[in-house]
Design a protein around this motif. Structure first.
Motif, mmCIF file in Angstrom:
data_model
loop_
_atom_site.group_PDB
_atom_site.id
_atom_site.type_symbol
_atom_site.label_atom_id
_atom_site.label_comp_id
_atom_site.label_asym_id
_atom_site.label_seq_id
_atom_site.Cartn_x
_atom_site.Cartn_y
_atom_site.Cartn_z
ATOM 1 N N ASP A 1 0.836 -1.204 0.000
ATOM 2 C CA ASP A 1 0.000 0.000 0.000
ATOM 3 C C ASP A 1 0.872 1.257 0.000
ATOM 4 O O ASP A 1 0.624 2.201 -0.754
ATOM 5 C CB ASP A 1 -0.919 -0.018 1.230
ATOM 6 C CG ASP A 1 -1.831 1.184 1.303
ATOM 7 O OD1 ASP A 1 -2.428 1.556 0.277
ATOM 8 O OD2 ASP A 1 -1.950 1.765 2.407
ATOM 9 N N ILE A 2 1.907 1.270 0.826
ATOM 10 C CA ILE A 2 2.823 2.412 0.876
ATOM 11 C C ILE A 2 3.512 2.581 -0.475
ATOM 12 O O ILE A 2 3.609 3.689 -0.995
ATOM 13 C CB ILE A 2 3.868 2.240 2.002
ATOM 14 C CG1 ILE A 2 3.191 2.185 3.369
ATOM 15 C CG2 ILE A 2 4.900 3.373 1.959
ATOM 16 C CD1 ILE A 2 4.100 1.720 4.495
ATOM 17 N N ALA A 3 3.983 1.476 -1.051
ATOM 18 C CA ALA A 3 4.676 1.529 -2.341
ATOM 19 C C ALA A 3 3.771 2.120 -3.414
ATOM 20 O O ALA A 3 4.203 2.989 -4.186
ATOM 21 C CB ALA A 3 5.144 0.133 -2.747
ATOM 22 N N ARG A 4 2.543 1.661 -3.478
ATOM 23 C CA ARG A 4 1.600 2.177 -4.484
ATOM 24 C C ARG A 4 1.356 3.667 -4.299
ATOM 25 O O ARG A 4 1.390 4.440 -5.255
ATOM 26 C CB ARG A 4 0.281 1.423 -4.401
ATOM 27 C CG ARG A 4 0.348 0.022 -4.945
ATOM 28 C CD ARG A 4 -0.983 -0.676 -4.804
ATOM 29 N NE ARG A 4 -0.892 -2.049 -5.272
ATOM 30 C CZ ARG A 4 -1.649 -3.022 -4.816
ATOM 31 N NH1 ARG A 4 -2.564 -2.796 -3.885
ATOM 32 N NH2 ARG A 4 -1.510 -4.240 -5.291
ATOM 33 N N GLN A 5 1.096 4.067 -3.067
ATOM 34 C CA GLN A 5 0.797 5.470 -2.784
ATOM 35 C C GLN A 5 1.996 6.377 -3.046
ATOM 36 O O GLN A 5 1.837 7.513 -3.473
ATOM 37 C CB GLN A 5 0.320 5.640 -1.343
ATOM 38 C CG GLN A 5 -1.014 5.001 -1.053
ATOM 39 C CD GLN A 5 -2.143 5.688 -1.795
ATOM 40 O OE1 GLN A 5 -2.210 6.900 -1.869
ATOM 41 N NE2 GLN A 5 -3.022 4.893 -2.384
ATOM 42 N N ALA A 6 3.187 5.877 -2.781
ATOM 43 C CA ALA A 6 4.410 6.675 -2.969
ATOM 44 C C ALA A 6 4.933 6.589 -4.404
ATOM 45 O O ALA A 6 5.858 7.318 -4.764
ATOM 46 C CB ALA A 6 5.489 6.221 -1.992
ATOM 47 N N GLY A 7 4.366 5.697 -5.205
ATOM 48 C CA GLY A 7 4.828 5.535 -6.571
ATOM 49 C C GLY A 7 6.186 4.862 -6.659
ATOM 50 O O GLY A 7 6.983 5.161 -7.546
ATOM 51 N N LEU A 8 6.443 3.925 -5.739
ATOM 52 C CA LEU A 8 7.733 3.240 -5.682
ATOM 53 C C LEU A 8 7.564 1.743 -5.879
ATOM 54 O O LEU A 8 6.505 1.190 -5.589
ATOM 55 C CB LEU A 8 8.402 3.469 -4.320
ATOM 56 C CG LEU A 8 8.685 4.907 -3.925
ATOM 57 C CD1 LEU A 8 9.176 4.957 -2.487
ATOM 58 C CD2 LEU A 8 9.686 5.527 -4.868
ATOM 59 N N LYS A 9 8.620 1.096 -6.316
ATOM 60 C CA LYS A 9 8.643 -0.359 -6.361
ATOM 61 C C LYS A 9 9.009 -0.858 -4.971
ATOM 62 O O LYS A 9 9.696 -0.165 -4.205
ATOM 63 C CB LYS A 9 9.653 -0.841 -7.394
ATOM 64 C CG LYS A 9 9.242 -0.464 -8.803
ATOM 65 C CD LYS A 9 10.180 -1.013 -9.821
ATOM 66 C CE LYS A 9 9.675 -0.589 -11.202
ATOM 67 N NZ LYS A 9 10.322 -1.298 -12.267
ATOM 68 N N THR A 10 8.569 -2.071 -4.655
ATOM 69 C CA THR A 10 8.833 -2.580 -3.310
ATOM 70 C C THR A 10 10.328 -2.747 -3.047
ATOM 71 O O THR A 10 10.765 -2.612 -1.911
ATOM 72 C CB THR A 10 8.093 -3.916 -3.060
ATOM 73 O OG1 THR A 10 8.463 -4.856 -4.067
ATOM 74 C CG2 THR A 10 6.586 -3.707 -3.071
ATOM 75 N N GLY A 11 11.108 -3.007 -4.089
ATOM 76 C CA GLY A 11 12.555 -3.120 -3.923
ATOM 77 C C GLY A 11 13.207 -1.818 -3.524
ATOM 78 O O GLY A 11 14.285 -1.804 -2.941
ATOM 79 N N THR A 12 12.576 -0.714 -3.851
ATOM 80 C CA THR A 12 13.039 0.610 -3.425
ATOM 81 C C THR A 12 12.484 0.938 -2.049
ATOM 82 O O THR A 12 13.169 1.515 -1.202
ATOM 83 C CB THR A 12 12.594 1.683 -4.434
ATOM 84 O OG1 THR A 12 13.132 1.353 -5.717
ATOM 85 C CG2 THR A 12 13.052 3.073 -4.021
ATOM 86 N N LEU A 13 11.238 0.557 -1.815
ATOM 87 C CA LEU A 13 10.554 0.901 -0.570
ATOM 88 C C LEU A 13 11.175 0.242 0.661
ATOM 89 O O LEU A 13 11.413 0.905 1.668
ATOM 90 C CB LEU A 13 9.076 0.513 -0.661
ATOM 91 C CG LEU A 13 8.306 0.656 0.649
ATOM 92 C CD1 LEU A 13 8.144 2.123 1.018
ATOM 93 C CD2 LEU A 13 6.971 -0.044 0.553
#
Length: 105
Positions: free
Chosen positions: A24-36
């Motif tokens: 959810d955080i990744a989607r909202q922040a526009g990031l891939k999970t590998g970055t998050l």
């Protein structure tokens, strides 16, 4: 403080009292999970956020893996607001800003 870290802090600050899970955080922040996830690990190491795993009984009938939830520590939201303000104030200077551990961490 990277723009990606600022994006994560902003997502978490949208409702600082509600725990959020990684995807959810990744989607909202526009990031891939590998970055998050490295960002979340650094924020947790600095004492700004804490995490916990969802109770297995809360998801077993939904056919998905357990979620790990993240939320600010007692002083984490304040530190995040200050960091965002500093980053915005110094955005034109190019001077890097780092995470500063909270007392007791």
């Amino acid at each position: 403080m990277t723009p990606q870290t600022i994006a994560v802090l902003r997502v978490l600050l949208e409702d600082a009292t509600t725990p959020r899970y990684g995807l959810d955080i990744a989607r909202q922040a526009g990031l891939k999970t590998g970055t998050l996830h490295p960002i979340l690990a650094r924020l947790q190491e600095a004492g700004w956020i804490e995490s916990y795993w969802e109770d297995p009984a809360d998801h077993e009938d939904q056919g998905r893996p357990r979620r790990r939830y993240y939320r600010f520590t007692g002083s984490g939201a304040t530190a995040a607001c200050q960091a965002i303000a500093r980053a915005e104030a110094t955005a034109t200077t190019g001077r890097p800003l780092g995470l500063h551990p909270q007392p007791g961490h």
